[in-house]
Motif scaffolding. Structure first.
Motif, PDB file in Angstrom:
ATOM      1  N   ILE A   4       0.808  -1.276  -0.060  1.00  0.00           N
ATOM      2  CA  ILE A   4       0.142   0.030  -0.054  1.00  0.00           C
ATOM      3  C   ILE A   4       0.922   1.300  -0.105  1.00  0.00           C
ATOM      4  O   ILE A   4       0.605   2.286  -0.557  1.00  0.00           O
ATOM      5  N   ASN A   5       1.818   1.191   0.794  1.00  0.00           N
ATOM      6  CA  ASN A   5       2.736   2.363   0.856  1.00  0.00           C
ATOM      7  C   ASN A   5       3.501   2.582  -0.567  1.00  0.00           C
ATOM      8  O   ASN A   5       3.483   3.744  -0.836  1.00  0.00           O
ATOM      9  N   SER A   6       3.827   1.623  -0.869  1.00  0.00           N
ATOM     10  CA  SER A   6       4.577   1.754  -2.434  1.00  0.00           C
ATOM     11  C   SER A   6       3.618   2.293  -3.371  1.00  0.00           C
ATOM     12  O   SER A   6       4.126   3.232  -3.970  1.00  0.00           O
ATOM     13  N   GLU A   7       2.355   1.736  -3.209  1.00  0.00           N
ATOM     14  CA  GLU A   7       1.444   2.345  -4.367  1.00  0.00           C
ATOM     15  C   GLU A   7       1.084   3.786  -4.098  1.00  0.00           C
ATOM     16  O   GLU A   7       1.007   4.569  -5.146  1.00  0.00           O
ATOM     17  N   ILE A   8       1.031   4.032  -2.896  1.00  0.00           N
ATOM     18  CA  ILE A   8       0.648   5.553  -2.761  1.00  0.00           C
ATOM     19  C   ILE A   8       1.845   6.385  -3.023  1.00  0.00           C
ATOM     20  O   ILE A   8       1.697   7.519  -3.804  1.00  0.00           O
ATOM     21  N   PHE A   9       3.077   5.944  -2.857  1.00  0.00           N
ATOM     22  CA  PHE A   9       4.183   6.907  -3.371  1.00  0.00           C
ATOM     23  C   PHE A   9       4.363   6.639  -4.781  1.00  0.00           C
ATOM     24  O   PHE A   9       4.875   7.727  -5.128  1.00  0.00           O
ATOM     25  N   ARG A  10       3.995   5.810  -5.572  1.00  0.00           N
ATOM     26  CA  ARG A  10       3.979   5.513  -6.941  1.00  0.00           C
ATOM     27  C   ARG A  10       2.748   6.611  -7.709  1.00  0.00           C
ATOM     28  O   ARG A  10       3.252   7.182  -8.406  1.00  0.00           O
ATOM     29  N   LEU A  11       1.888   6.837  -6.853  1.00  0.00           N
ATOM     30  CA  LEU A  11       0.770   7.695  -7.434  1.00  0.00           C
ATOM     31  C   LEU A  11       1.097   9.327  -7.036  1.00  0.00           C
ATOM     32  O   LEU A  11       0.641  10.070  -7.794  1.00  0.00           O
TER      33      LEU A  11
END
Length: 111
Positions: free
Chosen positions: A103-110
């Motif tokens: 989830i953290n990785s996805e947030i920072f990807r966005l």
């Protein structure tokens, strides 16, 4: 008073507060006197590595988490968020941590 002792004491107080512990409760868990915890947090007492280890174990934090030092308001907000994250994830198992990592990785990807 030693600046390093003061910084460590301030971090111990912040981490204790983030975990919702009183000085008495932390002292009980660590096997220390609550007055000693107060003096430690105020930077008034020299402490041994053994005593620091007791406090860190009672707080369930590592030396790395303790030694993150803030310098300005932005760092203070960042450190507060990190402390809250540590508190909220401290009891999660590896599977839950992997989900949070994704989830953290996805947030920072966005962002």
């Amino acid at each position: 008073m030693s600046e390093l002792r003061q910084l460590i004491g301030t971090r111990i107080r912040a981490m204790r507060n983030a975990k919702g512990l009183t000085q008495q409760k932390l002292a009980d868990i660590a096997g220390l006197d609550y007055r000693y915890i107060g003096a430690l947090e105020r930077g008034e007492r020299n402490f041994s590595i053994d005593t620091l280890e007791k406090v860190l174990l009672a707080l369930d934090v590592s030396i790395n988490e303790l030694t993150i030092v803030t310098g300005d308001d932005q760092d203070s907000v960042r450190q507060s968020a990190i402390d809250e994250f540590i508190l909220n994830t401290s009891k999660l198992n590896n599977e839950h941590m992997k989900v949070i990592q994704k989830i953290n990785s996805e947030i920072f990807r966005l962002i």
